[in-house]
Scaffold this active site. Structure first.
Site, mmCIF file in Angstrom:
data_model
loop_
_atom_site.group_PDB
_atom_site.id
_atom_site.type_symbol
_atom_site.label_atom_id
_atom_site.label_comp_id
_atom_site.label_asym_id
_atom_site.label_seq_id
_atom_site.Cartn_x
_atom_site.Cartn_y
_atom_site.Cartn_z
ATOM 1 N N PRO A 1 -0.890 -5.151 -4.299
ATOM 2 C CA PRO A 1 -0.171 -4.280 -3.375
ATOM 3 C C PRO A 1 -1.040 -3.261 -2.644
ATOM 4 C CG PRO A 1 0.386 -3.775 -5.661
ATOM 5 C CD PRO A 1 -0.373 -5.067 -5.669
ATOM 6 N N ASN A 2 -0.716 -3.094 -1.394
ATOM 7 C CA ASN A 2 -1.308 -2.102 -0.485
ATOM 8 C C ASN A 2 -2.685 -2.497 0.054
ATOM 9 O OD1 ASN A 2 0.832 -0.041 -0.642
ATOM 10 N ND2 ASN A 2 0.229 0.055 -2.795
ATOM 11 N N ARG B 1 -5.582 2.490 5.159
ATOM 12 C CA ARG B 1 -5.159 3.110 3.905
ATOM 13 C C ARG B 1 -6.274 3.999 3.348
ATOM 14 N NH1 ARG B 1 -4.832 0.044 -1.968
ATOM 15 N NH2 ARG B 1 -3.915 1.796 -3.083
ATOM 16 N N TYR C 1 -11.097 3.987 0.318
ATOM 17 C CA TYR C 1 -11.239 2.532 0.396
ATOM 18 C C TYR C 1 -12.104 2.042 1.563
ATOM 19 C CZ TYR C 1 -7.592 2.737 -3.118
ATOM 20 O OH TYR C 1 -6.885 3.021 -4.263
ATOM 21 N N ASN D 1 -8.243 -8.631 -7.081
ATOM 22 C CA ASN D 1 -8.070 -7.177 -7.085
ATOM 23 C C ASN D 1 -6.579 -6.943 -7.308
ATOM 24 O OD1 ASN D 1 -7.801 -4.473 -6.695
ATOM 25 N ND2 ASN D 1 -9.107 -4.380 -4.880
ATOM 26 N N ALA E 1 -2.761 -1.615 -8.003
ATOM 27 C CA ALA E 1 -2.096 -0.772 -9.014
ATOM 28 C C ALA E 1 -1.595 -1.582 -10.210
ATOM 29 C CB ALA E 1 -0.954 -0.001 -8.373
ATOM 30 N N GLU F 1 -12.423 -9.655 -12.058
ATOM 31 C CA GLU F 1 -11.611 -8.521 -11.593
ATOM 32 C C GLU F 1 -12.483 -7.655 -10.690
ATOM 33 O OE1 GLU F 1 -10.591 -5.975 -14.863
ATOM 34 O OE2 GLU F 1 -9.623 -4.480 -13.572
ATOM 35 N N HIS G 1 -12.619 -4.159 -7.905
ATOM 36 C CA HIS G 1 -12.006 -2.968 -7.310
ATOM 37 C C HIS G 1 -12.951 -2.426 -6.252
ATOM 38 C CE1 HIS G 1 -8.890 -2.975 -10.309
ATOM 39 N NE2 HIS G 1 -9.836 -3.208 -11.207
ATOM 40 N N ARG H 1 -11.734 8.190 -11.086
ATOM 41 C CA ARG H 1 -10.525 8.701 -10.421
ATOM 42 C C ARG H 1 -9.501 9.196 -11.463
ATOM 43 N NH1 ARG H 1 -8.647 4.393 -6.208
ATOM 44 N NH2 ARG H 1 -7.405 6.175 -5.522
HETATM 45 C C1 DQA Z 1 -7.969 -0.487 -6.494
HETATM 46 C C2 DQA Z 1 -7.878 0.665 -7.484
HETATM 47 C C3 DQA Z 1 -6.457 0.822 -7.996
HETATM 48 O O1 DQA Z 1 -6.384 1.926 -8.892
HETATM 49 C C4 DQA Z 1 -5.510 1.086 -6.844
HETATM 50 O O2 DQA Z 1 -4.173 1.156 -7.323
HETATM 51 C C5 DQA Z 1 -5.642 0.117 -5.747
HETATM 52 C C6 DQA Z 1 -6.970 -0.352 -5.366
HETATM 53 C C7 DQA Z 1 -9.364 -0.610 -5.851
HETATM 54 O O3 DQA Z 1 -9.641 -1.639 -5.273
HETATM 55 O O4 DQA Z 1 -10.140 0.354 -5.891
HETATM 56 O O5 DQA Z 1 -4.662 -0.232 -5.082
HETATM 57 O O6 DQA Z 1 -7.716 -1.699 -7.194
#
Ligand code: DQA
Length: 147
Positions: free
Chosen positions: A13-14, A21, A26, A77, A80, A101, A103, A110
């Site tokens: 998501p997102n 964003r 990011y 990725n 959340a 995985e 990020h 964070r």
């Molecule tokens: C994320 C880190 C997560 O905590 C966050 O909720 C994201 C992006 C990252 O790529 O840094 O949506 O996965």
């Protein structure tokens, strides 16, 4: 000529909103830019990379089932969902090929709720904190793992 090895790059998501964003967290690369970079690096490494994104937990679970059934390596990725989705973890645990995985940010630097990953323990490895390059490093790591 041998067939290119498929790799799924899955985004939670997102992440479709990359570029607009929270660019301070990011970066300024758009989602389209991420897709292009993954496809390009993948091609250099001999992979047929397919990049997908969804805001839907169930869809990510279905994609992980597809990867497990097809023995397809995954770069994911989970966004959340990383921090609390046992459904995603259980789907990822069924993997039949490497799963990395990634990020963009470094979740450990964070908020404390980001310090837990329910995915890491079943992943081949985790790459975090290198911006969009985290994905490209993951593809490189994949290329050096045995099939
Ligand atoms: C994320 C880190 C997560 O905590 C966050 O909720 C994201 C992006 C990252 O790529 O840094 O949506 O996965």
């Amino acid at each position: 000529m041998s067939e290119l090895r498929r790799v799924l790059v899955l985004n939670g998501p997102n992440l479709g909103r990359l570029g607009s964003r929270e660019p301070d967290v990011y970066g300024s690369t758009s989602y389209a830019g991420l897709v292009k970079a993954c496809e390009q690096t993948g091609a250099e490494l001999g992979f047929a990379v397919e990049v997908r994104e969804t805001n839907d937990e169930g869809e990510l679970v279905r994609w992980l089932h597809e990867a497990a059934d097809g023995k397809i390596p995954v770069v994911i990725n989970p966004a959340a969902f990383t921090h609390y989705s046992y459904a995603l973890r259980d789907a990822a645990a069924q993997r039949t090929a490497p799963l990395i995985e990634v990020h963009i940010s470094n979740p450990h630097a964070r908020e404390s709720f980001r310090h837990t990953s329910v995915i890491s323990a079943i992943a081949s490895g985790t790459i975090a904190g290198f911006g969009v390059n985290s994905y490209l490093l993951a593809l490189r790591a994949l290329s050096e793992l045995p099939e």
